[in-house]
Write an enzyme that holds these catalytic residues in place. Sequence first.
Site, PDB file in Angstrom:
ATOM      1  N   LYS A  13       0.601  -1.323   0.057  1.00  0.00           N
ATOM      2  CA  LYS A  13      -0.275   0.073  -0.117  1.00  0.00           C
ATOM      3  C   LYS A  13       0.588   1.155  -0.063  1.00  0.00           C
ATOM      4  O   LYS A  13       0.182   2.337  -0.324  1.00  0.00           O
ATOM      5  CB  LYS A  13      -1.095  -0.322   1.386  1.00  0.00           C
ATOM      6  CG  LYS A  13      -1.726   1.051   1.388  1.00  0.00           C
ATOM      7  CD  LYS A  13      -3.213   0.265   2.332  1.00  0.00           C
ATOM      8  CE  LYS A  13      -2.497  -0.262   3.529  1.00  0.00           C
ATOM      9  NZ  LYS A  13      -2.249   0.919   4.778  1.00  0.00           N
ATOM     10  N   ARG A  88      -9.777   3.486   9.335  1.00  0.00           N
ATOM     11  CA  ARG A  88      -9.159   1.423   9.627  1.00  0.00           C
ATOM     12  C   ARG A  88     -10.565   1.011  10.377  1.00  0.00           C
ATOM     13  O   ARG A  88     -10.717  -0.060  10.394  1.00  0.00           O
ATOM     14  CB  ARG A  88      -8.585   1.715  10.446  1.00  0.00           C
ATOM     15  CG  ARG A  88      -7.405   0.767  11.061  1.00  0.00           C
ATOM     16  CD  ARG A  88      -6.525   0.662   9.820  1.00  0.00           C
ATOM     17  NE  ARG A  88      -4.800   0.309  10.861  1.00  0.00           N
ATOM     18  CZ  ARG A  88      -4.133   0.720  10.503  1.00  0.00           C
ATOM     19  NH1 ARG A  88      -4.200   1.581   9.755  1.00  0.00           N
ATOM     20  NH2 ARG A  88      -2.370  -0.171  10.557  1.00  0.00           N
ATOM     21  N   ARG A 127       9.532  -6.625   5.127  1.00  0.00           N
ATOM     22  CA  ARG A 127       9.539  -5.480   5.015  1.00  0.00           C
ATOM     23  C   ARG A 127      11.324  -5.000   6.021  1.00  0.00           C
ATOM     24  O   ARG A 127      11.285  -4.860   7.188  1.00  0.00           O
ATOM     25  CB  ARG A 127       8.654  -5.173   5.991  1.00  0.00           C
ATOM     26  CG  ARG A 127       8.781  -3.344   5.295  1.00  0.00           C
ATOM     27  CD  ARG A 127       7.074  -2.753   5.105  1.00  0.00           C
ATOM     28  NE  ARG A 127       5.696  -3.260   6.239  1.00  0.00           N
ATOM     29  CZ  ARG A 127       5.247  -2.692   6.438  1.00  0.00           C
ATOM     30  NH1 ARG A 127       4.028  -2.058   5.270  1.00  0.00           N
ATOM     31  NH2 ARG A 127       4.163  -3.178   8.029  1.00  0.00           N
ATOM     32  N   ARG A 162       9.756  -2.601  12.212  1.00  0.00           N
ATOM     33  CA  ARG A 162       9.525  -2.300  12.922  1.00  0.00           C
ATOM     34  C   ARG A 162       9.709  -2.808  13.945  1.00  0.00           C
ATOM     35  O   ARG A 162       9.610  -4.645  13.255  1.00  0.00           O
ATOM     36  CB  ARG A 162       7.877  -1.835  12.073  1.00  0.00           C
ATOM     37  CG  ARG A 162       8.237  -0.135  11.580  1.00  0.00           C
ATOM     38  CD  ARG A 162       7.090   0.092  10.957  1.00  0.00           C
ATOM     39  NE  ARG A 162       6.012   0.057  11.254  1.00  0.00           N
ATOM     40  CZ  ARG A 162       4.780   0.528  10.574  1.00  0.00           C
ATOM     41  NH1 ARG A 162       4.816   0.387   9.407  1.00  0.00           N
ATOM     42  NH2 ARG A 162       3.809  -0.339  10.985  1.00  0.00           N
ATOM     43  N   ARG A 174      -3.151  -6.606  13.360  1.00  0.00           N
ATOM     44  CA  ARG A 174      -3.580  -6.162  12.645  1.00  0.00           C
ATOM     45  C   ARG A 174      -4.669  -6.457  11.683  1.00  0.00           C
ATOM     46  O   ARG A 174      -5.561  -5.933  10.958  1.00  0.00           O
ATOM     47  CB  ARG A 174      -2.133  -5.522  12.019  1.00  0.00           C
ATOM     48  CG  ARG A 174      -1.867  -4.119  13.440  1.00  0.00           C
ATOM     49  CD  ARG A 174       0.120  -4.711  13.165  1.00  0.00           C
ATOM     50  NE  ARG A 174      -0.143  -3.751  12.036  1.00  0.00           N
ATOM     51  CZ  ARG A 174       2.008  -4.313  11.822  1.00  0.00           C
ATOM     52  NH1 ARG A 174       1.940  -4.254  12.994  1.00  0.00           N
ATOM     53  NH2 ARG A 174       2.155  -3.627   9.873  1.00  0.00           N
TER      54      ARG A 174
HETATM   55  P1  AMP Z   1      -0.068   1.171  10.400  1.00  0.00           P
HETATM   56  O1  AMP Z   1       1.682   2.133  10.103  1.00  0.00           O
HETATM   57  O2  AMP Z   1      -0.718   2.076   9.166  1.00  0.00           O
HETATM   58  O3  AMP Z   1       0.877  -0.009  10.535  1.00  0.00           O
HETATM   59  O4  AMP Z   1      -0.219   2.232  11.751  1.00  0.00           O
HETATM   60  C1  AMP Z   1       0.239   1.630  12.809  1.00  0.00           C
HETATM   61  C2  AMP Z   1      -0.625   1.487  13.808  1.00  0.00           C
HETATM   62  O5  AMP Z   1      -0.213   2.854  14.033  1.00  0.00           O
HETATM   63  C3  AMP Z   1      -1.394   0.473  13.540  1.00  0.00           C
HETATM   64  O6  AMP Z   1      -1.555  -0.390  13.835  1.00  0.00           O
HETATM   65  C4  AMP Z   1      -2.962   1.274  14.464  1.00  0.00           C
HETATM   66  O7  AMP Z   1      -1.900   1.222  16.086  1.00  0.00           O
HETATM   67  C5  AMP Z   1      -2.468   2.730  14.563  1.00  0.00           C
HETATM   68  N1  AMP Z   1      -2.883   3.175  13.109  1.00  0.00           N
HETATM   69  C6  AMP Z   1      -3.176   3.837  12.349  1.00  0.00           C
HETATM   70  N2  AMP Z   1      -3.859   4.061  11.518  1.00  0.00           N
HETATM   71  C7  AMP Z   1      -5.309   4.189  12.589  1.00  0.00           C
HETATM   72  C8  AMP Z   1      -6.434   4.412  12.906  1.00  0.00           C
HETATM   73  N3  AMP Z   1      -6.957   5.189  11.499  1.00  0.00           N
HETATM   74  N4  AMP Z   1      -6.975   4.092  13.263  1.00  0.00           N
HETATM   75  C9  AMP Z   1      -6.332   3.768  14.608  1.00  0.00           C
HETATM   76  N5  AMP Z   1      -5.095   3.174  14.737  1.00  0.00           N
HETATM   77  C10 AMP Z   1      -4.757   3.771  13.874  1.00  0.00           C
END
Ligand code: AMP
Length: 224
Positions: A13, A88, A127, A162, A174
């Site tokens: 993505k 999300r 990754r 990460r 997730r």
């Molecule tokens: P990502 O980089 O998109 O995988 O986001 C990393 C983490 O940030 C996620 O596992 C959530 O804990 C938090 N996060 C990111 N976007 C959201 C969202 N729209 N709503 C709630 N938590 C979020």
Amino acid sequence: MNILFFGPNGSGKGTQGAILKDKYKTPHIESGAIFRDAISKGTELGKKAKAYIDKGDLVPDEITIPMILDRLKEADCKKGWLLDGFPRNRNQAVKLDEALKKAGMALDIVVEIILDREIAKNRIMGRRLCVNDNNHPNNIFIDAIKPDGDKCRVCGGSLKTRSDDQDESAIGKRHDIYYDTKTGTLASAYYFKDLAAKGGKMKYIELDGKPGVKAVTDELVSKL
Ligand code: AMP
């Protein structure tokens, strides 16, 4: 152009989003990156978000929704934006839709990358993040974007992982959230898919995420 981008963690993505961002010259607003930045700066937002993120839980809507809606009001978003990682869950989708309508804004494109859960999981664990630019794609399990030894294949920068990428239970959580079609992320994607099906100018683009990065990009560009 106002664009939403959906895809499970591990579907590429970020990589495909960067292509749209360059094509339409929009800011790439990534909710996860905003949280990570806040954590590294030690801000109040970062302190609140860290515990949820480390466990693979969503940061509560009371924190996340205003953070994103405020971000969309900033000056660089006047001519459009690309939102990635938000909404999300279904509630965030409804709130975003309401806020856009209230502001007289419309969505132009919604992209959904479709990918099997098992494939997505393996991709996440491979990754690697470039310290110079998060959008430099590096993955030890994907030949097309294998790092150059232990360095970034784009700029030679150092690579890191990460912490939540190496934790299988966090990845599982997730993905539970993403693949949930009732209240989770797919429910929020389908909320917009239903809106698109009712007519209007919004385009809903589905992409097969299985082929390599380039093939997915080609499909994306052909469907824009
Ligand atoms: P990502 O980089 O998109 O995988 O986001 C990393 C983490 O940030 C996620 O596992 C959530 O804990 C938090 N996060 C990111 N976007 C959201 C969202 N729209 N709503 C709630 N938590 C979020």
